[in-house]
Design a protein around this motif. Structure first.
Motif, short mmCIF file in Angstrom:
data_model
loop_
_atom_site.label_atom_id
_atom_site.label_comp_id
_atom_site.label_asym_id
_atom_site.label_seq_id
_atom_site.Cartn_x
_atom_site.Cartn_y
_atom_site.Cartn_z
N UNK A 83 2.82 -28.11 -22.71
CA UNK A 83 2.62 -29.21 -23.65
C UNK A 83 3.11 -28.81 -25.04
N UNK A 84 3.32 -29.81 -25.88
CA UNK A 84 3.75 -29.57 -27.27
C UNK A 84 4.93 -28.61 -27.31
N UNK A 85 5.92 -28.90 -26.50
CA UNK A 85 7.06 -28.00 -26.40
C UNK A 85 7.88 -27.94 -27.69
N UNK A 86 8.45 -26.77 -27.92
CA UNK A 86 9.24 -26.52 -29.11
C UNK A 86 10.64 -26.07 -28.71
N UNK A 87 11.61 -26.24 -29.58
CA UNK A 87 12.97 -25.77 -29.24
C UNK A 87 13.00 -24.29 -28.87
N UNK A 88 12.15 -23.49 -29.47
CA UNK A 88 12.15 -22.06 -29.16
C UNK A 88 11.58 -21.75 -27.77
N UNK A 89 11.04 -22.76 -27.09
CA UNK A 89 10.61 -22.57 -25.71
C UNK A 89 11.78 -22.68 -24.73
N UNK A 90 12.93 -23.05 -25.22
CA UNK A 90 14.11 -23.16 -24.37
C UNK A 90 14.44 -21.83 -23.73
N UNK A 91 14.52 -21.81 -22.41
CA UNK A 91 14.77 -20.56 -21.67
C UNK A 91 14.84 -20.88 -20.18
N UNK A 92 15.24 -19.88 -19.43
CA UNK A 92 15.08 -19.92 -17.98
C UNK A 92 13.71 -19.33 -17.68
N UNK A 93 12.91 -20.07 -16.92
CA UNK A 93 11.55 -19.65 -16.60
C UNK A 93 11.52 -19.12 -15.17
N UNK A 94 10.95 -17.93 -15.04
CA UNK A 94 10.88 -17.25 -13.76
C UNK A 94 9.44 -17.06 -13.32
N UNK A 95 9.23 -17.19 -12.03
CA UNK A 95 7.92 -16.92 -11.42
C UNK A 95 7.95 -15.51 -10.83
N UNK A 96 6.83 -14.82 -10.93
CA UNK A 96 6.74 -13.46 -10.42
C UNK A 96 5.42 -13.26 -9.69
N UNK A 97 5.48 -12.57 -8.57
CA UNK A 97 4.28 -12.19 -7.85
C UNK A 97 4.20 -10.69 -7.73
N UNK A 98 3.02 -10.13 -7.97
CA UNK A 98 2.84 -8.68 -7.91
C UNK A 98 1.70 -8.35 -6.97
N UNK A 99 1.94 -7.36 -6.12
CA UNK A 99 0.89 -6.90 -5.21
C UNK A 99 0.91 -5.38 -5.16
N UNK A 100 -0.27 -4.80 -5.14
CA UNK A 100 -0.40 -3.35 -5.03
C UNK A 100 -0.77 -3.00 -3.60
N UNK A 101 0.07 -2.18 -2.97
CA UNK A 101 -0.19 -1.72 -1.61
C UNK A 101 -0.17 -0.19 -1.63
N UNK A 102 -1.33 0.41 -1.37
CA UNK A 102 -1.41 1.85 -1.49
C UNK A 102 -1.23 2.24 -2.94
N UNK A 103 -0.26 3.08 -3.21
CA UNK A 103 -0.01 3.50 -4.59
C UNK A 103 1.30 2.92 -5.13
N UNK A 104 1.73 1.84 -4.54
CA UNK A 104 2.97 1.21 -4.99
C UNK A 104 2.72 -0.22 -5.41
N UNK A 105 3.47 -0.65 -6.42
CA UNK A 105 3.44 -2.03 -6.88
C UNK A 105 4.72 -2.71 -6.42
N UNK A 106 4.56 -3.85 -5.78
CA UNK A 106 5.71 -4.63 -5.33
C UNK A 106 5.79 -5.91 -6.16
N UNK A 107 6.93 -6.13 -6.76
CA UNK A 107 7.16 -7.33 -7.56
C UNK A 107 8.20 -8.22 -6.88
N UNK A 108 7.94 -9.50 -6.88
CA UNK A 108 8.86 -10.48 -6.31
C UNK A 108 9.15 -11.55 -7.36
N UNK A 109 10.42 -11.93 -7.46
CA UNK A 109 10.85 -12.90 -8.47
C UNK A 109 11.51 -14.11 -7.82
N UNK A 110 11.32 -15.24 -8.47
CA UNK A 110 12.06 -16.42 -8.08
C UNK A 110 13.41 -16.46 -8.76
N UNK A 111 14.16 -17.53 -8.52
CA UNK A 111 15.52 -17.62 -9.04
C UNK A 111 15.56 -18.23 -10.44
N UNK A 112 14.46 -18.81 -10.88
CA UNK A 112 14.38 -19.37 -12.22
C UNK A 112 14.67 -20.86 -12.28
#
Length: 119
Positions: A83-112
Motif C-alpha cells: 500500500x501507499x506505493x512510492x516510485x522508490x519501490x520500483x524493482x523486481x520482487x523475488x520470493x525466497x524460501x529457506x529451510x534448515x536441514x541438519x547443519x545446512x541452509x537451503x534457499x530457493x528463489x522464484x523468478x521475480x
C-alpha cells in the motif's frame, strides 16, 4: 526442491496498491522462513519482509507500515500486500524460501515479478 512462482506485479501510480503472490510447488509449513526481496535497477538485492514458521515478521525500515507479508499454508502461498506505493519501490520482487536441514541452509528463489510505481 521447491519451486516458487511470483505473480501480481505491474504498473501502478504513486499512492496505489498491489498484492503480490508467491505460489510454492509443495508445502511450506515446515520452512524456517519465507520472504520477499527486491532489486532495483543498478542496485543490490535487498530484504523487504520475512515471515518465520512461527509467524514472526520482519520488515525493512523503508516499508514498515506500508507493506505486509502474510502466509497461507493451506494453499502454499506467501503474499505481500503493498500500500501507499512510492516510485522508490520500483524493482523486481523475488520470493525466497529457506529451510534448515541438519547443519545446512537451503534457499530457493522464484523468478521475480516487476513492480513499477510511476510518480
Amino acid at each position: 526442491q521447491l519451486q516458487l512462482v511470483e505473480s501480481g506485479g505491474g504498473l501502478v501510480q504513486a499512492g496505489g496498491s498491489l498484492k503480490l503472490s508467491c505460489a510454492a510447488s509443495r508445502s511450506i509449513f515446515n520452512y524456517n522462513a519465507m520472504g520477499w526481496y527486491r532489486q532495483g535497477s543498478e542496485k543490490q538485492r535487498e530484504l523487504v519482509a520475512t515471515i518465520s514458521s512461527s509467524g514472526a515478521t520482519n520488515y525493512a525500515d523503508s516499508v514498515k507500515g506500508r507493506l505486509t507479508i502474510a502466509i497461507a499454508n493451506a494453499n502454499n502461498t506467501v503474499y505481500l500486500q503493498m500500500n501507499s506505493l512510492r516510485p522508490e519501490d520500483t524493482a523486481v520482487y523475488y520470493c525466497k524460501g529457506s529451510i534448515v536441514l541438519g547443519n545446512r541452509v537451503y534457499d530457493y528463489w522464484g523468478q521475480g515479478t516487476q513492480v513499477t510505481v510511476s510518480s
